[in-house]
Design an enzyme around this catalytic site. Structure first.
Site, PDB file in Angstrom:
ATOM      1  N   SER A  93      -1.794  -3.973  10.535  1.00 38.84           N
ATOM      2  CA  SER A  93      -1.534  -5.038   9.580  1.00 38.84           C
ATOM      3  C   SER A  93      -0.292  -5.826   9.973  1.00 38.84           C
ATOM      4  O   SER A  93       0.703  -5.262  10.423  1.00 38.84           O
ATOM      5  CB  SER A  93      -1.340  -4.447   8.174  1.00 38.84           C
ATOM      6  OG  SER A  93      -2.524  -3.855   7.724  1.00 38.84           O
ATOM      7  N   TYR A 101      -1.292  -3.399  -7.298  1.00 42.87           N
ATOM      8  CA  TYR A 101      -1.103  -4.278  -6.146  1.00 42.87           C
ATOM      9  C   TYR A 101      -2.208  -4.142  -5.100  1.00 42.87           C
ATOM     10  O   TYR A 101      -2.581  -3.032  -4.713  1.00 42.87           O
ATOM     11  CB  TYR A 101       0.236  -3.972  -5.455  1.00 42.87           C
ATOM     12  CG  TYR A 101       0.428  -4.810  -4.213  1.00 42.87           C
ATOM     13  CD1 TYR A 101       0.930  -6.101  -4.307  1.00 42.87           C
ATOM     14  CD2 TYR A 101       0.043  -4.337  -2.972  1.00 42.87           C
ATOM     15  CE1 TYR A 101       1.058  -6.887  -3.182  1.00 42.87           C
ATOM     16  CE2 TYR A 101       0.168  -5.114  -1.835  1.00 42.87           C
ATOM     17  CZ  TYR A 101       0.678  -6.398  -1.947  1.00 42.87           C
ATOM     18  OH  TYR A 101       0.792  -7.182  -0.827  1.00 42.87           O
ATOM     19  N   CYS A 130       0.110  -7.858  12.413  1.00 38.74           N
ATOM     20  CA  CYS A 130       0.324  -7.993  13.857  1.00 38.74           C
ATOM     21  C   CYS A 130      -0.480  -9.160  14.436  1.00 38.74           C
ATOM     22  O   CYS A 130      -0.703  -9.217  15.639  1.00 38.74           O
ATOM     23  CB  CYS A 130      -0.054  -6.700  14.587  1.00 38.74           C
ATOM     24  SG  CYS A 130       1.194  -5.409  14.457  1.00 38.74           S
ATOM     25  N   ASP A 158     -10.181  -9.314   8.902  1.00 43.15           N
ATOM     26  CA  ASP A 158      -9.582  -8.015   8.586  1.00 43.15           C
ATOM     27  C   ASP A 158     -10.496  -6.818   8.783  1.00 43.15           C
ATOM     28  O   ASP A 158     -10.053  -5.777   9.235  1.00 43.15           O
ATOM     29  CB  ASP A 158      -9.089  -8.029   7.132  1.00 43.15           C
ATOM     30  CG  ASP A 158      -8.164  -6.865   6.810  1.00 43.15           C
ATOM     31  OD1 ASP A 158      -7.319  -6.523   7.662  1.00 43.15           O
ATOM     32  OD2 ASP A 158      -8.266  -6.294   5.712  1.00 43.15           O
ATOM     33  N   LYS A 188      -9.455  -1.816   1.503  1.00 48.62           N
ATOM     34  CA  LYS A 188      -9.295  -0.681   2.423  1.00 48.62           C
ATOM     35  C   LYS A 188      -9.973   0.580   1.898  1.00 48.62           C
ATOM     36  O   LYS A 188     -10.537   1.359   2.675  1.00 48.62           O
ATOM     37  CB  LYS A 188      -7.812  -0.395   2.662  1.00 48.62           C
ATOM     38  CG  LYS A 188      -6.960  -1.609   3.005  1.00 48.62           C
ATOM     39  CD  LYS A 188      -7.343  -2.270   4.297  1.00 48.62           C
ATOM     40  CE  LYS A 188      -6.296  -3.291   4.699  1.00 48.62           C
ATOM     41  NZ  LYS A 188      -6.680  -4.140   5.825  1.00 48.62           N
ATOM     42  N   ARG A 191       0.844  -1.191   0.000  1.00 52.83           N
ATOM     43  CA  ARG A 191       0.000   0.000   0.000  1.00 52.83           C
ATOM     44  C   ARG A 191       0.877   1.237   0.000  1.00 52.83           C
ATOM     45  O   ARG A 191       1.876   1.295   0.704  1.00 52.83           O
ATOM     46  CB  ARG A 191      -0.884   0.039   1.258  1.00 52.83           C
ATOM     47  CG  ARG A 191      -1.997  -0.973   1.302  1.00 52.83           C
ATOM     48  CD  ARG A 191      -2.951  -0.604   2.434  1.00 52.83           C
ATOM     49  NE  ARG A 191      -2.262  -0.263   3.661  1.00 52.83           N
ATOM     50  CZ  ARG A 191      -1.950  -1.114   4.627  1.00 52.83           C
ATOM     51  NH1 ARG A 191      -2.266  -2.379   4.495  1.00 52.83           N
ATOM     52  NH2 ARG A 191      -1.339  -0.704   5.714  1.00 52.83           N
ATOM     53  N   ARG A 242       1.442 -12.137  -0.317  1.00 52.51           N
ATOM     54  CA  ARG A 242       0.077 -12.388   0.149  1.00 52.51           C
ATOM     55  C   ARG A 242      -0.533 -13.661  -0.433  1.00 52.51           C
ATOM     56  O   ARG A 242      -0.157 -14.114  -1.504  1.00 52.51           O
ATOM     57  CB  ARG A 242      -0.819 -11.208  -0.253  1.00 52.51           C
ATOM     58  CG  ARG A 242      -0.417  -9.868   0.332  1.00 52.51           C
ATOM     59  CD  ARG A 242      -0.873  -9.715   1.752  1.00 52.51           C
ATOM     60  NE  ARG A 242      -0.415  -8.487   2.377  1.00 52.51           N
ATOM     61  CZ  ARG A 242      -1.065  -7.871   3.371  1.00 52.51           C
ATOM     62  NH1 ARG A 242      -2.196  -8.373   3.813  1.00 52.51           N
ATOM     63  NH2 ARG A 242      -0.578  -6.777   3.899  1.00 52.51           N
ATOM     64  N   HIS A 263     -11.196  -1.725  11.117  1.00 51.01           N
ATOM     65  CA  HIS A 263     -10.107  -2.627  10.727  1.00 51.01           C
ATOM     66  C   HIS A 263     -10.012  -3.725  11.783  1.00 51.01           C
ATOM     67  O   HIS A 263      -9.109  -3.729  12.619  1.00 51.01           O
ATOM     68  CB  HIS A 263      -8.817  -1.799  10.640  1.00 51.01           C
ATOM     69  CG  HIS A 263      -7.644  -2.533  10.091  1.00 51.01           C
ATOM     70  ND1 HIS A 263      -6.351  -2.255  10.475  1.00 51.01           N
ATOM     71  CD2 HIS A 263      -7.546  -3.527   9.182  1.00 51.01           C
ATOM     72  CE1 HIS A 263      -5.509  -3.031   9.830  1.00 51.01           C
ATOM     73  NE2 HIS A 263      -6.210  -3.820   9.042  1.00 51.01           N
TER      74      HIS A 263
END
Length: 616
Positions: free
Chosen positions: A282, A231, A284, A307, A240, A83, A399, A260
């Protein structure tokens, strides 16, 4: 104003005249702007998906993994791997609607604003003619189960077949969505890789234009325009961009929350079940926690989402949540049968892997998996016969994009339009020092304060690197769709008479000792902390003590049977000097980043915390 397709323009698939009029107008306008060679109206079918995957292979972008059914590895340009927060903007006429009033001379870190006029000037140098020589794909999709009180429909146009394949996994995509939409409104999503044909020479098959990448959001128009990156969250605009930035502004206007957060169901050995949500920056551990394999006997975990959560209070005052997505877009490195066996089972088929390595016998590979024997590894950069050394075989932010219904522990109600009832909300990050394993806020207002102070070490999902602890309030720092001060006010206003407010907790699996080693084993053992949390949801007073920062577990309240040498005193220790310094830094952060936009209630909580610490 009504738009028509250019004369003799090719609609390769689908019937344009059958589209709702508003959709026709939107798509025709974007065809005129971007000048693609042809239009494909996507229906979400298996046949369509197979054709797009075949195209990606022909272009040299995707490779099939022959050890798996319908799995592919995609490699991006090395300049297009994450991102791009620095190029992501919220666009309104009034700056203070989008971002807080940071202190003079201080760079604001809670979102980026650009005026509608200036952004449109920027986009006017990018989108005209950007799809020449390419196909425009029109993707109709629903965020959330069709028919849910808060589900929303989007229309994305893109020139990336990769995006179509991933959006098919990540959203409820297809022609059925158009029937539900009818003459209604939708979130408008425009995306282009920004490279009209003929393409300039490049050593990479992946098209992108990193020098001109920009991701813009127009909350008042319910519109997203993304240029230059193919991406992940930059191009899968349902993620997002829609599900957090635009949805949070819709939630503000309609009285609900777009967050989130993971959503999971927990059933204890007595058969009692509760649902919780959890917000973590993200990479974590959200996916690991959402798919946790409990080590305590008799416990059962079911996943609703890993998510994003959309939450609202129903007529009985119960907070309910849906997962607006229908897939997992998880970080691959570190995932293994040891750390997350459920995820490993989820992406064995029908999965698109991005920037992972692959083996010569047709398998995926990344750091964290055992090194395979008697096969060679091709890295994400295309390096043949890769060997461990100075480079990573898989990009740290590589990913897996896998369908939710492939997860063996998906909750039976994960697609229930009525959502699931939420009893607790968790916040957490990577805090090596000072922050205990778990604590509970004193009340809802205090919980909003705790969430506003959330901090973590940066991860591979973000542009920022290094070990400096960064503020990431509500784990939403890159995703706010409007002024964070008003966002907190929206949270504070959720508390109303007659509502059953969920309990709020802070967790920290990542505290380390003097030797730098983690004090808590994490992963499946986190169920022991969740057990304590659920007892607190039942107002069990025998398992907690009040501390200056909140309720913490009593000695022996967390079951550590069988874990060996676990120092719970260190895990739960609240160093006074550390926390007084934390208060000082948090006050500076509020002053620099929010100024007058900080709600008084949050400042009151900071003052009260400081007084409790001084009195301790």
């Amino acid at each position: 104003m009504s738009f028509k397709l250019p004369e003799n323009f090719t609609v390769e698939k689908g019937n344009f005249e059958d589209l709702p009029v508003k959709v026709q107008d939107y798509v025709a306008d974007k065809v005129k702007l971007c000048e693609p060679d042809k239009l494909v109206i996507c229906d979400g079918s298996q046949e369509e998906n197979e054709g797009l995957l075949k195209l990606l292979m022909e272009l040299g972008i995707a490779s099939p993994l022959k050890k798996h059914d319908n799995c592919y590895v995609v490699r991006t340009d090395p300049h297009d791997v994450a991102r791009v927060e620095s190029k992501t903007y919220i666009c309104t006429e009034n700056k203070e609607e989008s971002v807080p009033r940071a202190k003079a001379g201080v760079k604001g870190k809670l979102g980026q604003w650009m005026s509608v006029t200036e952004m449109n000037e920027n986009l006017a140098t990018r989108f005209p003619g950007c799809m020449k020589g390419r196909t425009m794909y029109m993707i109709p999709f629903s965020m959330g189960p069709v028919g849910s009180p808060v589900s929303k429909i989007g229309i994305q146009v893109t020139d990336s077949p990769y995006v179509v394949c991933c959006m098919r996994i990540m959203t409820r995509m297809g022609s059925h969505v158009l029937k539900v939409l009818g003459d209604g409104d939708f979130v408008k999503c425009l995306h282009s890789v920004g490279v009209p044909k003929p393409e300039p020479p490049s050593q990479y098959a992946w098209p992108c234009n990193p020098d001109k990448t920009i991701i813009s959001h127009f909350p008042h128009d319910r519109e997203i325009k993304s240029f230059g990156s193919g991406y992940g969250g930059n191009s899968l605009l349902g993620k997002k961009c829609f599900a957090l930035r635009i949805a949070s502004t819709i939630g503000r206007d309609e009285g609900w929350l777009a967050e989130h957060m993971l959503i999971m169901g927990l059933t204890n050995p007595k058969g009692e079940k509760k649902y919780i949500t959890g917000a973590f920056p993200s990479a974590c551990g959200k996916t690991n926690l959402a798919m946790i394999t409990p080590t305590l006997p008799g416990w059962k975990v079911e996943c609703v989402g890993d998510d994003i959560a959309w939450m609202w209070f129903d007529e009985e005052g119960q907070l309910r949540a849906i997962n607006p997505e229908s897939g997992f877009f998880g970080v691959a490195p570190g995932s293994s049968y040891l750390t997350n066996p459920i995820a490993m089972k989820t992406f064995q088929k029908d999965t698109v892997f991005t920037n992972t390595a692959e083996t010569s016998d047709g398998d995926f590979w990344w750091e964290g998996l055992a090194l395979p024997e008697d096969v060679s590894i091709t890295s994400w950069l295309g390096e043949k016969d890769w060997k461990p050394g100075c480079t990573k075989a898989a990009h740290p932010n590589s990913r897996f994009c896998a369908p939710s219904d492939h997860c063996p522990i998906m909750d039976k109600d994960w697609e229930n339009p009525k959502g699931v009832p939420i009893s607790a909300i968790l916040f957490g990050g990577r805090r090596p020092q000072g922050v205990p394993l778990v604590y509970q806020s004193f009340n809802w207002q205090h919980g909003v304060f705790v969430a506003s102070s959330l901090s973590s070490e940066p991860t591979a999902a973000a542009e920022h690197k290094g070990k400096t602890v960064m503020r990431d309030p509500f784990a939403m720092r890159p995703f706010f769709g409007y002024n964070f001060g008003r966002y907190m006010e929206h949270w504070l206003n959720m508390q109303k008479k007659g509502r059953k407010m969920p309990k709020i907790f802070h967790v920290n699996w990542f505290r380390t000792g003097e030797d730098g080693e983690f004090l808590w084993p994490g992963f499946g053992e986190n169920c022991r902390v969740l057990e304590w949390i659920l007892k607190r949801c039942d107002d069990n007073q025998d398992v907690s003590d009040a501390s200056p920062i909140g309720y913490i577990p009593k000695p022996d309240a967390i079951d550590i049977t069988g874990l060996g040498d676990i120092d719970m005193d260190k895990l739960l220790h609240i160093p006074k000097d550390y926390w007084l310094e934390e208060c000082k830094r948090l006050r500076e952060y509020y002053d620099e980043q929010l100024g007058d936009d900080l709600p008084q209630a949050v400042l009151d909580e900071l003052n009260a915390l400081e007084e409790r610490l001084k009195a301790a």
